[in-house]
Design a protein around this motif. Structure first.
Motif, short mmCIF file in Angstrom:
data_model
loop_
_atom_site.label_atom_id
_atom_site.label_comp_id
_atom_site.label_asym_id
_atom_site.label_seq_id
_atom_site.Cartn_x
_atom_site.Cartn_y
_atom_site.Cartn_z
N MET A 1 0.83 -1.21 0.00
CA MET A 1 0.00 0.00 0.00
C MET A 1 0.86 1.26 0.00
SD MET A 1 -3.31 -0.91 2.40
CE MET A 1 -2.34 -1.29 3.85
N ARG A 2 1.95 1.24 0.78
CA ARG A 2 2.84 2.39 0.80
C ARG A 2 3.45 2.63 -0.58
NH1 ARG A 2 4.05 7.05 3.57
NH2 ARG A 2 6.28 7.52 3.52
N GLY A 3 3.90 1.54 -1.20
CA GLY A 3 4.51 1.66 -2.52
C GLY A 3 3.54 2.16 -3.57
N LEU A 4 2.33 1.61 -3.59
CA LEU A 4 1.35 2.03 -4.59
C LEU A 4 0.90 3.47 -4.36
CD1 LEU A 4 -0.86 -1.19 -4.93
CD2 LEU A 4 0.97 -0.39 -6.45
N THR A 5 0.80 3.87 -3.08
CA THR A 5 0.42 5.25 -2.78
C THR A 5 1.47 6.23 -3.29
OG1 THR A 5 -0.79 4.56 -0.80
CG2 THR A 5 -0.13 6.87 -0.93
N LEU A 6 2.75 5.93 -3.03
CA LEU A 6 3.83 6.80 -3.50
C LEU A 6 3.91 6.78 -5.02
CD1 LEU A 6 6.63 6.01 -0.89
CD2 LEU A 6 5.13 8.00 -0.97
N ALA A 7 3.65 5.62 -5.63
CA ALA A 7 3.70 5.52 -7.09
C ALA A 7 2.61 6.39 -7.72
CB ALA A 7 3.55 4.06 -7.52
N MET A 8 1.42 6.40 -7.13
CA MET A 8 0.32 7.20 -7.67
C MET A 8 0.63 8.68 -7.61
SD MET A 8 -2.98 5.15 -6.13
CE MET A 8 -4.11 6.45 -6.63
N ARG A 9 1.42 9.12 -6.62
CA ARG A 9 1.75 10.54 -6.48
C ARG A 9 2.89 10.96 -7.40
NH1 ARG A 9 2.01 10.82 0.16
NH2 ARG A 9 -0.22 10.43 0.56
N GLU A 10 3.60 9.99 -7.94
CA GLU A 10 4.79 10.28 -8.73
C GLU A 10 4.42 10.69 -10.15
OE1 GLU A 10 8.24 11.22 -9.73
OE2 GLU A 10 8.12 10.29 -7.73
N ARG A 11 5.01 11.78 -10.63
CA ARG A 11 4.74 12.26 -11.99
C ARG A 11 5.61 11.59 -13.05
NH1 ARG A 11 4.31 16.89 -8.86
NH2 ARG A 11 2.24 17.85 -8.90
N ASP A 12 6.77 11.16 -12.65
CA ASP A 12 7.67 10.51 -13.59
C ASP A 12 7.18 9.08 -13.87
OD1 ASP A 12 10.26 10.20 -15.07
OD2 ASP A 12 10.58 8.69 -13.52
N ASP A 13 6.91 8.78 -15.15
CA ASP A 13 6.35 7.47 -15.50
C ASP A 13 7.27 6.33 -15.10
OD1 ASP A 13 3.96 8.40 -16.58
OD2 ASP A 13 4.84 8.72 -18.56
N PHE A 14 8.57 6.48 -15.33
CA PHE A 14 9.50 5.40 -15.00
C PHE A 14 9.46 5.06 -13.52
CE2 PHE A 14 13.80 4.59 -13.23
CZ PHE A 14 13.90 3.26 -13.61
N THR A 15 9.54 6.08 -12.68
CA THR A 15 9.52 5.86 -11.24
C THR A 15 8.20 5.24 -10.80
OG1 THR A 15 11.00 7.74 -10.91
CG2 THR A 15 9.81 6.94 -8.99
N ARG A 16 7.10 5.73 -11.37
CA ARG A 16 5.78 5.22 -10.99
C ARG A 16 5.64 3.74 -11.35
NH1 ARG A 16 3.11 8.72 -13.27
NH2 ARG A 16 2.42 7.75 -15.21
N PHE A 17 6.00 3.38 -12.57
CA PHE A 17 5.87 1.99 -12.99
C PHE A 17 6.83 1.08 -12.21
CE2 PHE A 17 4.75 3.73 -17.46
CZ PHE A 17 3.45 4.00 -17.04
N ALA A 18 8.05 1.55 -11.98
CA ALA A 18 9.06 0.72 -11.31
C ALA A 18 8.68 0.46 -9.86
CB ALA A 18 10.43 1.38 -11.40
N VAL A 19 8.30 1.51 -9.12
CA VAL A 19 7.94 1.34 -7.71
C VAL A 19 6.72 0.42 -7.59
CG1 VAL A 19 7.08 2.50 -5.65
CG2 VAL A 19 8.94 3.52 -6.97
N ALA A 20 5.71 0.64 -8.44
CA ALA A 20 4.52 -0.21 -8.39
C ALA A 20 4.87 -1.67 -8.69
CB ALA A 20 3.48 0.30 -9.39
N GLY A 21 5.69 -1.89 -9.71
CA GLY A 21 6.06 -3.25 -10.06
C GLY A 21 6.87 -3.94 -8.97
N LEU A 22 7.79 -3.22 -8.35
CA LEU A 22 8.65 -3.81 -7.32
C LEU A 22 7.85 -4.19 -6.07
CD1 LEU A 22 11.71 -1.42 -7.74
CD2 LEU A 22 11.67 -3.86 -8.28
N VAL A 23 6.92 -3.32 -5.65
CA VAL A 23 6.13 -3.68 -4.46
C VAL A 23 5.13 -4.78 -4.81
CG1 VAL A 23 6.42 -1.46 -3.33
CG2 VAL A 23 4.44 -1.81 -4.82
N LEU A 24 4.66 -4.82 -6.06
CA LEU A 24 3.78 -5.91 -6.47
C LEU A 24 4.53 -7.24 -6.43
CD1 LEU A 24 1.71 -4.48 -9.47
CD2 LEU A 24 0.87 -5.17 -7.22
#
Length: 384
Positions: free
Chosen positions: A290-313
């Motif tokens: 949940m922490r990772g997906l929350t931070l990913a949703m707030r991130e504007r950079d596509d690479f960071t958003r996709f990477a953080v979401a994928g890693l916590v998944l």
């Protein structure tokens, strides 16, 4: 204490790292070390080893794992991407070599000897693959003329082919689930969703038809017939633990679970510390996701958003598979519980994942300053 006024690398790291994430990862490592005392002595004794053989090895693995996690957390997003690409290339080569020179364990070739060590390349492939695909998806989102999605699909096909050749259906399912989630975030068209869903379903049917050990596990799960000793014993351990457990060192059923220190460490935890403790452990994994997906949703950079979401998944889905097998909600499959189960390759590889997450979620004041400057000039949007 490190001062905010200092400008050294360590001071910058201390004030910019997501300390909530860091605390969760260290807490999980500590729980894993504690549970190694409960789950591993019986296995060591059955193998004719000293009772605390695996406990000592687990403590030794903690050192490079922690160093890896902290070291990678110093990287910038660009350095994370470059590190992942290089790591993925090396692991693909090693996964090919495993097929010819790997150590055969329980009918599969997944380990390769490097000097006195044994390495499972597929474990290290996962975080590198996720970050590389996040970069490809983000490049396509930024420049539609760049065939990033196509390259990600081809890369996925290559990885899956290598995993099936080992064979390792569990890692294949895990990789597919995480990759599909990232592709969905990247704006996958519904046609692709239908096609890839059909491909995944067809792959499972082929695996059931062509791989006897896969068919056997699924049949045992559906019918309850055949050799179900390990999952039945794990269930019995959970039942005997009740809500509060039998107490540290008081577990009895755990002594006859074959893989009590790896795949079934969750059942050992339930017998000795109770269902409430296991619920708290599941909650910790849920907080990571949940922490990772929350931070990913707030991130504007596509690479960071996709990477953080994928890693916590990756961490979330892997823990779900392990717990699901222990609770007999899924067919038996060898899958470690992240940062908890015994295993050098698994622990260090998960710490690579954690290190990448920490690096990508660091607060970057210079980035915020640029965004605020662009907003004042009417070019951009304000930083959150």
């Amino acid at each position: 204490m490190v001062s905010r006024a200092q400008r050294g690398a360590v001071a910058d790291w201390f004030w910019t790292i997501d300390r909530f994430f860091l605390a969760l990862f260290i807490l999980l490592m500590g729980i894993g070390f504690m549970l190694s005392f409960a789950g591993s002595p019986a296995v060591a004794e059955r193998l004719g080893l000293d009772s605390f053989h695996f406990v000592r090895r687990h403590s030794i693995f903690l050192i490079p794992s922690l160093i890896t996690m902290i070291g990678l957390s110093f990287l910038t997003p660009r350095q994370v991407r470059r590190t992942a690409v290089i790591m993925l290339a090396v692991m693909i080569v090693l996964m090919v070599l495993v097929l010819f020179f790997g150590q055969e364990v329980k009918g599969g070739r997944r380990w390769i000897g490097i000097g006195a060590l044994s390495l499972q390349p597929s474990e290290f492939m996962k975080p590198a693959f996720i970050v590389t695909c996040a970069w490809l998806f983000s490049e396509h989102a930024r420049q539609p003329e760049v065939p990033g999605n196509l390259f990600a699909i081809l890369l996925y096909g290559m990885i899956v082919a290598l995993l099936i050749a080992q064979p390792d259906l569990g890692q294949t399912i895990l990789t597919t689930a995480v990759w599909g989630g990232m592709f969905f975030m990247a704006g996958m068209p519904w046609l692709w969703i239908i096609l890839l869903g059909g491909f995944a379903t067809g792959g499972l049917v082929v695996a059931y038809t062509m791989l006897p050990h896969v068919a056997g596990r699924i049949d045992r799960f559906l019918t309850g017939e055949g050799d179900t000793f390990q999952v039945d014993t794990a269930r019995e351990a959970i039942i005997r633990g009740d809500w509060l457990g039998r107490g540290p060192g008081e577990g009895i059923v755990k002594r006859i679970i074959p893989d009590s220190h790896t795949d079934f460490i969750f059942s050992v935890a339930a017998e000795e510390f109770g269902i409430i403790f296991c619920m708290a452990l599941v909650l910790i994994f849920a907080l990571v996701v949940m922490r990772g997906l929350t931070l990913a949703m707030r991130e504007r950079d596509d690479f960071t958003r996709f990477a953080v979401a994928g890693l916590v998944l990756q961490i979330g889905v892997q823990s779900m598979i392990n717990v699901g097998v222990n609770l007999e909600l899924l067919p038996a499959k060898g899958m470690t519980l992240p940062l908890i189960s015994y295993g050098g390759s698994s622990m260090v590889a998960i710490c690579v994942t954690a290190g990448f997450i920490l690096a990508l979620t660091r607060h970057r004041p210079e980035k915020r300053a640029v965004e605020r400057s662009l907003f004042r000039s009417g070019i951009g949007v304000p930083a959150e």
